[in-house]
Design a protein around this motif. Structure first.
Motif, PDB file in Angstrom:
ATOM      1  N   CYS A 176       0.963  -1.176   0.076  1.00  0.00           N
ATOM      2  CA  CYS A 176      -0.011   0.181   0.040  1.00  0.00           C
ATOM      3  C   CYS A 176       0.836   1.357   0.143  1.00  0.00           C
ATOM      4  O   CYS A 176       0.564   2.317  -0.758  1.00  0.00           O
ATOM      5  N   HIS A 177       1.886   1.327   0.675  1.00  0.00           N
ATOM      6  CA  HIS A 177       2.782   2.459   0.768  1.00  0.00           C
ATOM      7  C   HIS A 177       3.504   2.671  -0.334  1.00  0.00           C
ATOM      8  O   HIS A 177       3.596   3.885  -0.922  1.00  0.00           O
ATOM      9  N   GLN A 178       3.855   1.630  -1.274  1.00  0.00           N
ATOM     10  CA  GLN A 178       4.606   2.017  -2.380  1.00  0.00           C
ATOM     11  C   GLN A 178       3.664   2.403  -3.463  1.00  0.00           C
ATOM     12  O   GLN A 178       3.924   2.979  -4.180  1.00  0.00           O
ATOM     13  N   ARG A 179       2.350   1.928  -3.331  1.00  0.00           N
ATOM     14  CA  ARG A 179       1.396   2.518  -4.288  1.00  0.00           C
ATOM     15  C   ARG A 179       0.725   3.766  -3.766  1.00  0.00           C
ATOM     16  O   ARG A 179      -0.387   4.335  -4.462  1.00  0.00           O
ATOM     17  N   ASN A 180       1.239   4.520  -2.864  1.00  0.00           N
ATOM     18  CA  ASN A 180       0.561   5.575  -2.350  1.00  0.00           C
ATOM     19  C   ASN A 180      -0.681   5.631  -1.743  1.00  0.00           C
ATOM     20  O   ASN A 180      -1.518   6.275  -2.008  1.00  0.00           O
ATOM     21  N   GLU A 196       6.502   2.981   7.914  1.00  0.00           N
ATOM     22  CA  GLU A 196       5.552   3.509   6.904  1.00  0.00           C
ATOM     23  C   GLU A 196       4.184   3.830   7.575  1.00  0.00           C
ATOM     24  O   GLU A 196       3.656   4.994   6.780  1.00  0.00           O
ATOM     25  N   VAL A 197       4.115   3.587   8.843  1.00  0.00           N
ATOM     26  CA  VAL A 197       2.818   3.741   9.370  1.00  0.00           C
ATOM     27  C   VAL A 197       3.015   5.328   9.962  1.00  0.00           C
ATOM     28  O   VAL A 197       3.772   5.123  10.999  1.00  0.00           O
ATOM     29  N   LEU A 248      -3.031   4.782   8.913  1.00  0.00           N
ATOM     30  CA  LEU A 248      -2.828   6.276   8.075  1.00  0.00           C
ATOM     31  C   LEU A 248      -1.098   6.045   7.664  1.00  0.00           C
ATOM     32  O   LEU A 248      -0.441   5.924   8.630  1.00  0.00           O
ATOM     33  N   LEU A 249      -1.001   5.931   6.512  1.00  0.00           N
ATOM     34  CA  LEU A 249       0.468   5.861   6.118  1.00  0.00           C
ATOM     35  C   LEU A 249       0.975   6.979   5.656  1.00  0.00           C
ATOM     36  O   LEU A 249       0.301   8.068   5.449  1.00  0.00           O
ATOM     37  N   LYS A 250       2.496   7.220   5.892  1.00  0.00           N
ATOM     38  CA  LYS A 250       3.059   8.335   5.526  1.00  0.00           C
ATOM     39  C   LYS A 250       3.119   8.514   4.016  1.00  0.00           C
ATOM     40  O   LYS A 250       2.848   7.584   3.239  1.00  0.00           O
ATOM     41  N   LYS A 251       3.484   9.491   3.551  1.00  0.00           N
ATOM     42  CA  LYS A 251       3.509   9.863   2.169  1.00  0.00           C
ATOM     43  C   LYS A 251       4.799   9.358   1.609  1.00  0.00           C
ATOM     44  O   LYS A 251       5.623   9.196   2.295  1.00  0.00           O
ATOM     45  N   VAL A 252       4.847   8.844   0.238  1.00  0.00           N
ATOM     46  CA  VAL A 252       5.765   8.303  -0.337  1.00  0.00           C
ATOM     47  C   VAL A 252       6.754   9.459  -0.505  1.00  0.00           C
ATOM     48  O   VAL A 252       6.410  10.422  -0.907  1.00  0.00           O
ATOM     49  N   MET A 253       8.155   9.048  -0.051  1.00  0.00           N
ATOM     50  CA  MET A 253       9.127  10.039  -0.098  1.00  0.00           C
ATOM     51  C   MET A 253       9.524  10.600  -1.402  1.00  0.00           C
ATOM     52  O   MET A 253       9.860  11.538  -1.648  1.00  0.00           O
ATOM     53  N   ARG A 254       9.714   9.629  -2.488  1.00  0.00           N
ATOM     54  CA  ARG A 254      10.093  10.028  -3.641  1.00  0.00           C
ATOM     55  C   ARG A 254       9.276  11.141  -4.391  1.00  0.00           C
ATOM     56  O   ARG A 254       9.739  11.918  -5.146  1.00  0.00           O
ATOM     57  N   LYS A 314      10.683  15.073  -5.176  1.00  0.00           N
ATOM     58  CA  LYS A 314      10.787  15.627  -6.478  1.00  0.00           C
ATOM     59  C   LYS A 314      10.269  16.971  -6.327  1.00  0.00           C
ATOM     60  O   LYS A 314      10.455  17.797  -6.967  1.00  0.00           O
ATOM     61  N   THR A 315       8.994  16.968  -5.692  1.00  0.00           N
ATOM     62  CA  THR A 315       8.330  18.455  -5.496  1.00  0.00           C
ATOM     63  C   THR A 315       9.073  19.558  -4.933  1.00  0.00           C
ATOM     64  O   THR A 315       9.278  20.678  -5.485  1.00  0.00           O
ATOM     65  N   GLU A 316       9.898  18.982  -3.860  1.00  0.00           N
ATOM     66  CA  GLU A 316      10.907  19.933  -3.145  1.00  0.00           C
ATOM     67  C   GLU A 316      12.051  20.456  -3.980  1.00  0.00           C
ATOM     68  O   GLU A 316      12.449  21.577  -3.970  1.00  0.00           O
ATOM     69  N   SER A 317      12.670  19.527  -4.838  1.00  0.00           N
ATOM     70  CA  SER A 317      13.425  19.902  -5.790  1.00  0.00           C
ATOM     71  C   SER A 317      13.412  20.681  -6.876  1.00  0.00           C
ATOM     72  O   SER A 317      13.808  21.562  -7.048  1.00  0.00           O
ATOM     73  N   PHE A 318      11.997  20.519  -7.305  1.00  0.00           N
ATOM     74  CA  PHE A 318      11.612  21.375  -8.247  1.00  0.00           C
ATOM     75  C   PHE A 318      11.291  22.840  -7.594  1.00  0.00           C
ATOM     76  O   PHE A 318      11.649  23.845  -8.328  1.00  0.00           O
ATOM     77  N   THR A 319      10.897  22.939  -6.666  1.00  0.00           N
ATOM     78  CA  THR A 319      10.544  24.348  -5.937  1.00  0.00           C
ATOM     79  C   THR A 319      11.909  25.088  -5.646  1.00  0.00           C
ATOM     80  O   THR A 319      12.147  26.306  -5.975  1.00  0.00           O
TER      81      THR A 319
END
Length: 123
Positions: free
Chosen positions: A31-35, A69-70, A89-95, A99-104
């Motif tokens: 589930c975590h890998q699939r977000n 992941e939890v 409730l699982l954490k957001k996927v880090m990758r 990507k969002t942070e590096s783009f910003t």
């Protein structure tokens, strides 16, 4: 957790101890890998488990605490199984977050004024 829609459910009722553990860990990782972030895990209340009542319920609590992941978990509402189930409730996927942070960061560094000169941003 009741404000969120449940995205996936796992039923551990009647599973042997080792199979339940392996199934839970694989389910959480998948589930975590699939977000997929909002889960319902049905571990049961252990009313019919003998000689030790609520073994899976107790161990599900322990296992969920061990999983990186939890983010959080809590007993479910009565309509979802009450104390025989848990919202997870699982954490957001880090990758995706990276990507969002590096783009910003890159976007801020590459801003230019109308004349093509780099802007100096205050620190």
């Amino acid at each position: 957790m009741a404000k969120y829609q449940i995205d996936a459910t796992l039923d551990l009722h009647g599973k042997p101890f080792r199979e339940a553990r392996q199934t839970l860990f694989e389910f959480i990782r998948d589930c975590h890998q699939r977000n997929i972030r909002v889960l319902l895990v049905r571990h049961g209340k252990g009313i019919n488990s003998k000689p030790f009542p609520a073994v899976l319920k107790s161990y599900a609590n322990k296992w969920l605490q061990e999983m990186p992941e939890v983010l959080a978990f809590h007993s479910a509402m009565a309509c979802h199984g009450g104390t025989g189930s848990a919202y997870v409730l699982l954490k957001k996927v880090m990758r995706k977050k990276q990507k969002t942070e590096s783009f910003t960061q890159n976007d801020d560094l590459n801003k230019k004024d109308i004349r093509g000169k780099s802007l100096r941003l205050p620190l």
